[in-house]
Write a protein that holds these residues in place. Sequence first.
Motif, short mmCIF file in Angstrom:
data_model
loop_
_atom_site.label_atom_id
_atom_site.label_comp_id
_atom_site.label_asym_id
_atom_site.label_seq_id
_atom_site.Cartn_x
_atom_site.Cartn_y
_atom_site.Cartn_z
N GLN A 50 0.63 -1.89 -0.26
CA GLN A 50 -0.27 0.20 0.14
C GLN A 50 0.98 1.70 0.04
OE1 GLN A 50 -2.65 -1.36 3.53
NE2 GLN A 50 -4.35 -0.51 2.37
N PRO A 52 1.89 4.24 1.08
CA PRO A 52 1.56 5.35 2.30
C PRO A 52 1.58 6.69 1.90
CG PRO A 52 3.81 4.63 2.53
CD PRO A 52 3.28 4.61 1.05
N GLU A 53 0.87 7.54 2.68
CA GLU A 53 0.30 8.96 2.14
C GLU A 53 1.81 8.75 2.33
OE1 GLU A 53 -2.97 7.80 4.26
OE2 GLU A 53 -4.70 8.67 2.47
N GLU A 54 1.86 10.98 1.68
CA GLU A 54 2.52 11.39 2.38
C GLU A 54 3.13 12.12 3.77
OE1 GLU A 54 3.10 15.15 0.25
OE2 GLU A 54 0.88 15.06 0.48
N ASP A 55 1.74 12.11 4.39
CA ASP A 55 1.55 12.53 5.68
C ASP A 55 2.26 11.92 6.75
OD1 ASP A 55 -0.45 13.85 4.45
OD2 ASP A 55 -2.03 12.62 4.84
N PHE A 56 2.55 11.07 6.67
CA PHE A 56 3.03 9.83 7.51
C PHE A 56 4.73 9.79 7.59
CE2 PHE A 56 -1.12 8.08 6.67
CZ PHE A 56 -1.27 7.44 8.15
N PHE A 57 5.36 10.49 6.99
CA PHE A 57 6.19 10.91 6.43
C PHE A 57 7.43 12.49 6.77
CE2 PHE A 57 4.63 6.74 3.97
CZ PHE A 57 6.43 6.32 4.81
N ARG A 58 8.64 12.51 7.25
CA ARG A 58 8.72 13.72 7.14
C ARG A 58 9.02 14.67 5.77
NH1 ARG A 58 8.69 15.85 12.93
NH2 ARG A 58 9.04 17.67 11.25
N TRP A 66 10.77 4.12 2.85
CA TRP A 66 10.31 3.51 2.73
C TRP A 66 9.49 2.41 2.39
CZ3 TRP A 66 4.88 0.92 2.38
CH2 TRP A 66 4.27 0.23 4.02
N ASP A 103 -2.61 2.75 -4.52
CA ASP A 103 -3.48 3.71 -3.18
C ASP A 103 -4.90 3.33 -3.45
OD1 ASP A 103 -4.05 4.74 -0.83
OD2 ASP A 103 -3.44 7.00 -2.06
N ALA A 104 -5.06 2.00 -3.61
CA ALA A 104 -6.79 2.03 -3.85
C ALA A 104 -7.45 1.99 -2.71
CB ALA A 104 -6.95 0.70 -4.51
N LYS A 105 -8.52 2.81 -2.89
CA LYS A 105 -9.84 3.05 -1.72
C LYS A 105 -9.96 1.31 -1.05
CE LYS A 105 -14.11 1.97 -4.59
NZ LYS A 105 -14.39 1.05 -4.03
N SER A 106 -9.43 0.11 -1.47
CA SER A 106 -10.13 -0.94 -0.78
C SER A 106 -8.50 -2.00 -1.81
CB SER A 106 -10.37 -1.48 -0.20
OG SER A 106 -11.10 -2.41 -1.85
N PHE A 138 -11.63 -1.17 9.86
CA PHE A 138 -9.99 -1.04 9.18
C PHE A 138 -9.62 -2.05 7.64
CE2 PHE A 138 -8.13 0.04 13.17
CZ PHE A 138 -7.23 1.67 12.81
#
Lengths: 158, 329
Positions: A50, A52-58, A66, A103-106, A138
């Motif tokens: 999956q 990951p969205e950019e939000d989880f990384f600095r 990652w 990065d699909a919705k499921s 989830f």
Amino acid sequence: MNIEANSGARDKHLLIAIDDTQDSKRAILYVGEFLGGFPGFKITLLSIVQEPEEDFFRSEQERVSWINDKKKEMSGLLDKYRQVLIQSGFQEDKVDVKLCIGDAKSLSDMILSFQCDIGCCTVVVGRHHKSKTEEFLFGSISSQLIHEAKNCAVWVVE
Amino acid sequence: MGKKASDKTSLYTEEELLEMVRLWVPPERVPGRVRIKDTSDFFQVDYDDVVVLGGVPYLVRNNEREGRFGIEDQQKFWVKRAIDLKTGRIKILKWTFWETFTGRIGSLVFECVRSPLKEARILNIVRGRPDFMQGETFMDAAGNPLRIMDFIHGKSLEDITLTLGASHEDYFFNHYPGLLSEFITAVEAIAFLHAHGEKHGDLRRDHLLKDNATGRYRWIDFDYNYRHRANKFSYDMFGLGNILIYITGRGDVTTHNLSHNAPDTLSGLDSDDLNIVFNYRVANLRKVYPYIPEPLNRVLLHFSAGASVYYLNTAELLADLKEAFSILK
């Protein structure tokens, strides 16, 4: 049962979707034990990382690192499971591996989309033993596959 | 993301700024002097300071607060109320506060993050829509995204729900249909967000404000994100379900309250009737309020411990909600 290979018939194509859990290992061992040594079957092992969205990384560098680590880990696992299936009796040229990033919705949507692309007749997953709350919050790949799969069978390995 | 560099602080003299302050602040509140502060550190920006962003000077007022689950209001030092000194409008300035933390629900653990990037992305997606808070993103002096939001004058759905009706029955027949219609519109707004691949991340009844200016509800606070697993939006669906149960019950109907006010009703409930996550809240509200129609109650039961099928997306929820609403009208 006639187990001679029929050169004119197309192989039955199974897609086994795996992750890094013991549940996936169970699914591999089940297919190996159930179909290993029988001709007329082809396996594609699929692992989806999956994105990951950019939000989880600095930083983007951290995110790319990652993803690369995860790809390496899952590549190793795919190779390992491919060997397990070959040792179970599948011919080397009948076991493919595929690693996807997305990065699909499921996850089930991605699995079914891949199933559709390669035209396999059966999707196999190991069942994650989740609590009801976890499944609610989830989602559950196996439940969604069972509800959404069309034109293919779904094996959920306990 | 619409990023713009923050301006040099020398655009305005102190006297010019004080003149602007006098336009919008009562005489007794006008400070003796104002200091233009660098935007790189929110801890250094205090009440009566001025920050300049995108050429606009903002007079900083108090830090915002947020309370939840009975916890005393907590100051959010990175979120400050401010006055746009050019227009006099109240704004909310949100500095970057990047925080990762572990969400816990019972034994379930999941990774969460407070992300300014996410909120900035969503502000772009929802620009001009009446169902989301509005704002712009600028870069602060340290190069981090700083969001400037329009302040929404209005009450939250949480507060409004509790003020409607003399009793639940009065509320349900005379106010609830209107509220449900507004909630359906709010769910459609989340459907829009999901269609653009974004989660809200923190769908709560106090994150839906009725804007006095438009009479419509707006979703606020999109900076939370959770690491999703099999289904990207299922945690958002959980949030929507909680809000639906809340407005249908005219507040939380808890086993604790029922034990005091309606022990007979409580004895008629079993564990399947409770909220699948908060198992002290009743989800099967028809057992408490028998005039709740079956189709509506069936929607609520998707969020109960007895559910075997869950809503995977807003489209499924909206279809059932609209059917339930058509019966209420």
